[in-house]
Design an enzyme around this catalytic site. Structure first.
Site, PDB file in Angstrom:
ATOM      1  N   LYS A   1       0.828  -1.217   0.000  1.00  0.00           N
ATOM      2  CA  LYS A   1       0.000   0.000   0.000  1.00  0.00           C
ATOM      3  C   LYS A   1       0.857   1.260   0.000  1.00  0.00           C
ATOM      4  O   LYS A   1       0.611   2.169  -0.763  1.00  0.00           O
ATOM      5  CB  LYS A   1      -0.923   0.038   1.230  1.00  0.00           C
ATOM      6  CG  LYS A   1      -2.124  -0.851   1.156  1.00  0.00           C
ATOM      7  CD  LYS A   1      -3.169  -0.471   2.194  1.00  0.00           C
ATOM      8  CE  LYS A   1      -2.632  -0.433   3.621  1.00  0.00           C
ATOM      9  NZ  LYS A   1      -2.146  -1.727   4.128  1.00  0.00           N
TER      10      LYS A   1
ATOM     11  N   ARG B   1     -10.068   1.904   8.746  1.00  0.00           N
ATOM     12  CA  ARG B   1      -9.606   0.555   9.080  1.00  0.00           C
ATOM     13  C   ARG B   1     -10.726  -0.310   9.643  1.00  0.00           C
ATOM     14  O   ARG B   1     -10.525  -1.480   9.892  1.00  0.00           O
ATOM     15  CB  ARG B   1      -8.533   0.625  10.174  1.00  0.00           C
ATOM     16  CG  ARG B   1      -7.120   0.918   9.738  1.00  0.00           C
ATOM     17  CD  ARG B   1      -6.437  -0.263   9.145  1.00  0.00           C
ATOM     18  NE  ARG B   1      -5.070  -0.525   9.552  1.00  0.00           N
ATOM     19  CZ  ARG B   1      -3.987   0.146   9.189  1.00  0.00           C
ATOM     20  NH1 ARG B   1      -4.056   1.215   8.471  1.00  0.00           N
ATOM     21  NH2 ARG B   1      -2.787  -0.270   9.568  1.00  0.00           N
TER      22      ARG B   1
ATOM     23  N   ARG C   1      10.927  -6.263   4.873  1.00  0.00           N
ATOM     24  CA  ARG C   1      10.748  -4.850   4.503  1.00  0.00           C
ATOM     25  C   ARG C   1      11.663  -3.941   5.331  1.00  0.00           C
ATOM     26  O   ARG C   1      11.829  -4.120   6.533  1.00  0.00           O
ATOM     27  CB  ARG C   1       9.289  -4.478   4.747  1.00  0.00           C
ATOM     28  CG  ARG C   1       8.977  -3.045   4.437  1.00  0.00           C
ATOM     29  CD  ARG C   1       7.528  -2.840   4.174  1.00  0.00           C
ATOM     30  NE  ARG C   1       6.707  -2.907   5.376  1.00  0.00           N
ATOM     31  CZ  ARG C   1       5.392  -2.749   5.360  1.00  0.00           C
ATOM     32  NH1 ARG C   1       4.759  -2.566   4.212  1.00  0.00           N
ATOM     33  NH2 ARG C   1       4.703  -2.799   6.475  1.00  0.00           N
TER      34      ARG C   1
ATOM     35  N   ARG D   1      10.535  -1.685  10.921  1.00  0.00           N
ATOM     36  CA  ARG D   1       9.540  -1.204  11.872  1.00  0.00           C
ATOM     37  C   ARG D   1       9.267  -2.282  12.910  1.00  0.00           C
ATOM     38  O   ARG D   1       9.198  -3.463  12.568  1.00  0.00           O
ATOM     39  CB  ARG D   1       8.232  -0.881  11.133  1.00  0.00           C
ATOM     40  CG  ARG D   1       8.171   0.520  10.617  1.00  0.00           C
ATOM     41  CD  ARG D   1       7.057   0.742   9.649  1.00  0.00           C
ATOM     42  NE  ARG D   1       5.800   0.099  10.008  1.00  0.00           N
ATOM     43  CZ  ARG D   1       4.687   0.186   9.265  1.00  0.00           C
ATOM     44  NH1 ARG D   1       4.704   0.883   8.149  1.00  0.00           N
ATOM     45  NH2 ARG D   1       3.591  -0.417   9.619  1.00  0.00           N
TER      46      ARG D   1
ATOM     47  N   ARG E   1      -1.611  -8.466  13.035  1.00  0.00           N
ATOM     48  CA  ARG E   1      -2.156  -7.425  12.150  1.00  0.00           C
ATOM     49  C   ARG E   1      -3.028  -8.041  11.057  1.00  0.00           C
ATOM     50  O   ARG E   1      -4.022  -7.455  10.644  1.00  0.00           O
ATOM     51  CB  ARG E   1      -1.011  -6.605  11.536  1.00  0.00           C
ATOM     52  CG  ARG E   1      -0.348  -5.690  12.559  1.00  0.00           C
ATOM     53  CD  ARG E   1       0.954  -5.127  12.046  1.00  0.00           C
ATOM     54  NE  ARG E   1       0.756  -4.274  10.895  1.00  0.00           N
ATOM     55  CZ  ARG E   1       1.723  -3.964  10.025  1.00  0.00           C
ATOM     56  NH1 ARG E   1       2.941  -4.471  10.179  1.00  0.00           N
ATOM     57  NH2 ARG E   1       1.477  -3.168   9.016  1.00  0.00           N
TER      58      ARG E   1
HETATM   59  P1  AMP Z   1       0.249   1.346   8.738  1.00  0.00           P
HETATM   60  O1  AMP Z   1       1.484   2.114   8.463  1.00  0.00           O
HETATM   61  O2  AMP Z   1      -0.934   1.793   7.907  1.00  0.00           O
HETATM   62  O3  AMP Z   1       0.445  -0.151   8.674  1.00  0.00           O
HETATM   63  O4  AMP Z   1      -0.181   1.677  10.261  1.00  0.00           O
HETATM   64  C1  AMP Z   1       0.646   1.306  11.330  1.00  0.00           C
HETATM   65  C2  AMP Z   1      -0.192   1.144  12.573  1.00  0.00           C
HETATM   66  O5  AMP Z   1      -0.846   2.393  12.887  1.00  0.00           O
HETATM   67  C3  AMP Z   1      -1.321   0.128  12.454  1.00  0.00           C
HETATM   68  O6  AMP Z   1      -0.875  -1.192  12.683  1.00  0.00           O
HETATM   69  C4  AMP Z   1      -2.280   0.632  13.530  1.00  0.00           C
HETATM   70  O7  AMP Z   1      -1.848   0.272  14.813  1.00  0.00           O
HETATM   71  C5  AMP Z   1      -2.142   2.152  13.408  1.00  0.00           C
HETATM   72  N1  AMP Z   1      -3.137   2.680  12.467  1.00  0.00           N
HETATM   73  C6  AMP Z   1      -2.915   3.171  11.212  1.00  0.00           C
HETATM   74  N2  AMP Z   1      -4.057   3.580  10.647  1.00  0.00           N
HETATM   75  C7  AMP Z   1      -5.034   3.316  11.561  1.00  0.00           C
HETATM   76  C8  AMP Z   1      -6.459   3.490  11.567  1.00  0.00           C
HETATM   77  N3  AMP Z   1      -7.109   3.973  10.501  1.00  0.00           N
HETATM   78  N4  AMP Z   1      -7.133   3.125  12.684  1.00  0.00           N
HETATM   79  C9  AMP Z   1      -6.500   2.633  13.762  1.00  0.00           C
HETATM   80  N5  AMP Z   1      -5.172   2.419  13.816  1.00  0.00           N
HETATM   81  C10 AMP Z   1      -4.447   2.758  12.725  1.00  0.00           C
END
Ligand code: AMP
Length: 223
Positions: free
Chosen positions: A13, A88, A127, A161, A172
């Site tokens: 993404k 989400r 990654r 990360r 996740r």
């Molecule tokens: P990402 O970089 O999109 O994988 O986001 C990293 C982490 O941020 C996720 O695993 C969630 O813990 C948190 N996060 C990101 N976007 C959201 C969202 N829309 N709602 C809740 N938690 C989020």
């Protein structure tokens, strides 16, 4: 153009979002990146988000929706935006519908990137991200930088990360299946979802995505 990008962790993404947003001259807005900025700045919001992120859980909706509402109110999103990582869950989707309805706008498309679980695990474990720019993403096997540990674009240090470690990735994926996949049903009901396979080279997936949203062959521009 107002777009959502939805897919499991490891679907690419972030990689696709940066390219799509550049190609379409719209803002790339990633809630994950917004949280990581808050964490880096040491804010209270960042500390709160960090506890959930490290556990592989979602940040509470009231925090996340507040962050997105504030971000979408800025004028740089007027020409359009690509949301990556939001909504989400169905409750966030309903909040987003409300935010957009109040500004008299709506979404043009929801792009769903599809990828099998086994591929997700292998992709995420390898990654590596650049500390200088989260859009600079590599993979130790599939897309290694010329110099190990160093960003090929800007020379920044590459790192893994915390939430990319395998146990957290499995958690996740469960969260994605339970909470995020139903968001697709929400938008299917509005006739907005278009699904593309996220397998293959970055450029192939980008071409598929642009074709799916009817923008194949449009001229690349810089935002
Ligand atoms: P990402 O970089 O999109 O994988 O986001 C990293 C982490 O941020 C996720 O695993 C969630 O813990 C948190 N996060 C990101 N976007 C959201 C969202 N829309 N709602 C809740 N938690 C989020």
């Amino acid at each position: 153009m107002r777009l959502l990008l939805i897919g499991p962790p490891g679907a690419g993404k972030g990689t696709q979002a940066v390219r799509l947003a550049t190609h379409l001259s719209i803002r790339h807005i990633s809630t994950g990146d917004l949280f990581r900025e808050e964490i880096a700045r040491g804010t209270e919001l960042g500390r709160n988000a960090d506890r959930h992120i490290r556990a592989g859980l979602l940040v509470p909706d009231e925090v996340t929706v507040g962050v997105i509402r504030e971000r979408l109110a800025r004028p740089d999103t007027e020409p359009g935006f690509l949301l990556d990582g939001f909504p989400r869950n169905p409750a966030q989707a309903a909040e987003l519908d409300g935010i957009l309805a109040r500004t008299g706008s709506g979404l043009d498309a929801v792009l769903h990137l599809e990828v099998p679980d086994a591929e997700v695990i292998s992709r995420i474990a390898g990654r590596r991200l650049c500390r200088e720019d989260p859009g600079h993403i590599f993979h130790v096997d599939h897309d290694p930088p010329e110099v190990a540990g160093t960003c090929a674009f800007c020379g920044g240090e590459l790192y893994q990360r915390d939430d990319d470690r395998e146990a957290t990735v499995r958690r996740r994926l469960e969260v994605y299946r339970g909470e995020t996949a139903p968001v697709l049903d929400h938008y299917r009901g509005q006739g907005l979802v278009t699904t593309v396979s996220a397998l293959g080279q970055v450029q192939e997936v980008l071409d598929r995505a642009l074709t799916a949203i009817g923008r194949a062959g449009s001229t690349p521009r810089t935002p």
